[in-house]
Design an enzyme around this catalytic site. Structure first.
Site, PDB file in Angstrom:
ATOM      1  N   LYS A 243       0.953  -1.168  -0.002  1.00  0.00           N
ATOM      2  CA  LYS A 243      -0.084   0.048   0.028  1.00  0.00           C
ATOM      3  C   LYS A 243       0.803   1.363   0.179  1.00  0.00           C
ATOM      4  CE  LYS A 243      -3.670  -2.041   3.081  1.00  0.00           C
ATOM      5  NZ  LYS A 243      -4.835  -2.128   2.118  1.00  0.00           N
ATOM      6  N   ARG A 317      -9.853 -11.713   2.404  1.00  0.00           N
ATOM      7  CA  ARG A 317     -10.778 -12.837   2.060  1.00  0.00           C
ATOM      8  C   ARG A 317     -10.063 -14.223   2.141  1.00  0.00           C
ATOM      9  NH1 ARG A 317     -10.757  -9.917  -3.778  1.00  0.00           N
ATOM     10  NH2 ARG A 317     -10.537  -8.392  -2.432  1.00  0.00           N
TER      11      ARG A 317
END
Length: 454
Positions: A243, A317
């Site tokens: 990020k 996920r």
């Protein structure tokens, strides 16, 4: 906070707030009415016109106004407020405002529970309010716990500290400890079970991952009514799909889901829920390191499907998929609710006030919608689009964990999770936008989840 019924006697050094409702155009006002030697009295006017439209704004203004009255003994005068839902909204906003979350500085009090301050309720119908007040105090106790953990820095609130926090909480409360069975699944057992999706996320960290499992049995049936699964990424750098620096500021909140489900099951237990519930919180960092997972790696999930990693920053996920499979294999639940700070696209779509909701079951979704509305926590249903499954097909595995194709946008992540639901009733809550505001946790959805499982 100690809550007492108002008695007809003199109270010294107390601040009184007198609430009124009206249909004036001004939706909210906060004015000093009068002042004397013994009491400072404020008048607070709440506009109930377009109540549902304005309630989030009212909550924000109440929280802002009452934050200056932390660590004070107060009287809440509801004599002029007739609607229970309005009293609940006001009271909840005040409990939130006076809460003290995680702070470390020279003057910080190193006690999560702090000092007990009195809140005296002045009303014409205390008996009608009493049950609601008791429930609200219990719910907000666990909202407070959840916010405390989320606001804590990742070098302190790591996986081990997170687990120890709940073990400590139960050891402090024998009645609650007798109701809750708690287990910490260590990395070695996760490896033995073949939970390689969640373990892949942990490969860049020097700290071994853990999975916290909490069970509460509120009835004698041999079935689990609700499995709660919460994403517990202690700190998310994005891994090698790293990020940008400013995008990492709020990433300590990436364990919000884990904190929420663990506190929700405690709240339900304290309220003597008649449901059987399990809460599962997989806990790890997602970091860059010599052994960290790489784009192009393939891992076998706990349910047997092979997953190609196309984005190491789509790690939530992965841990949820194996945790959901664990819930199905070990407990066979009637309903699965997972909650996660999962996707930036839901944050952009929903903003700070709404939690994105996806479900494969109308009854489960509608029940949760009703329960969340009772708690003044807004959700918005988003679509499960089957076309997303085409985008997640891999040439070298059963599926891939992400796609650069944004044709179906915010439905991609839940489409991945649905591959592991195995036909069970399922509700997915994405709190990427609603979990934190101005770099402080909101504790969102703790109350709503308690409300559906209590």
């Amino acid at each position: 906070m100690e809550v007492l019924k108002y008695e007809n006697k003199k109270y010294s050094n107390l601040i009184e707030f007198k609430f009124n409702t009206s249909t004036y155009n001004t939706f909210y006002s906060f004015d000093i009415e009068t002042k004397n030697k013994e009491n400072l009295i404020y008048e607070v006017n709440i506009c109930t016109k377009n109540y549902n439209k304005n309630k989030n704004r009212i909550i924000r203004e109440l929280r802002k106004s009452f934050s200056q009255f932390k660590n004070k003994d107060i009287i809440l005068n509801f004599e002029n407020v007739k609607e229970l839902k309005v009293i609940k909204l006001i009271y909840g906003a005040i409990l939130f405002a006076v809460d003290t979350s995680f702070v470390l500085n020279k003057n910080a009090i190193e006690n999560i529970d702090g000092i007990e301050y009195k809140t005296i309720i002045k009303t014409n119908n205390y008996k009608e309010l009493e049950k609601m007040l008791v429930e609200e105090n219990i719910k907000y106790k666990y909202v407070s716990n959840s916010r405390y953990l989320q606001d804590g820095p990742p070098n302190i609130i790591d996986a081990e500290c997170f687990c120890n926090f709940f073990i400590w909480k139960l050891n402090q409360n024998k009645a609650l400890k007798d109701k809750i069975k708690i287990k910490v699944v260590e990395k070695e057992e996760l490896e033995e079970r073949g939970m390689d999706l969640m373990l892949s996320v942990n490969k860049g960290s020097s700290k071994p991952m853990k999975m916290l499992v909490m069970e509460y049995m509120g009835n004698t049936k041999n079935t689990i009514d609700y499995a709660l699964v919460g994403k517990g990424i202690i700190m998310d750098s994005g891994g090698y799909s790293i990020k940008p620096k400013w995008s990492q500021i709020d990433m300590k909140f990436d364990m919000a889901g884990a904190s929420i489900v663990a506190n929700a099951i405690l709240g339900a237990a304290e309220l003597n829920s008649n449901k059987n519930i399990v809460a599962i919180a997989p806990l790890t960092e997602n970091l860059v390191g010599p052994s960290a997972s790489l784009v192009g790696d393939i891992y076998k999930s706990y349910n047997g499907k092979f997953v190609e990693i196309t984005n190491t920053d789509a790690e939530g996920r992965l841990v949820l998929a194996d945790a959901i499979t664990y819930a199905i294999k070990e407990y066979g639940p009637t309903n699965i609710i997972d909650i996660a700070t999962l996707t930036g696209v839901v944050k952009m779509a929903m903003g700070a006030n709404y939690t994105g909701a996806f479900s494969n079951n109308e009854d489960l979704y509608n029940l949760f919608l009703e329960k969340s509305q009772e708690e003044n926590e807004d959700i918005w249903r988003l679509p499960l689009q089957q076309e997303c499954k085409e985008l997640l097909k891999s040439n070298v595995a059963d599926l891939k964990n992400a796609t650069p194709d944004l044709t179906y946008g915010l439905s991609v992540a839940p489409a991945f999770l649905e591959e592991f639901i195995e036909g069970n009733n399922w509700l997915h809550l994405d709190i990427a936008g609603s979990s934190a505001l101005h770099n402080k946790s909101t504790g969102v959805m703790v109350k709503s989840i308690i409300n559906i499982i209590k």
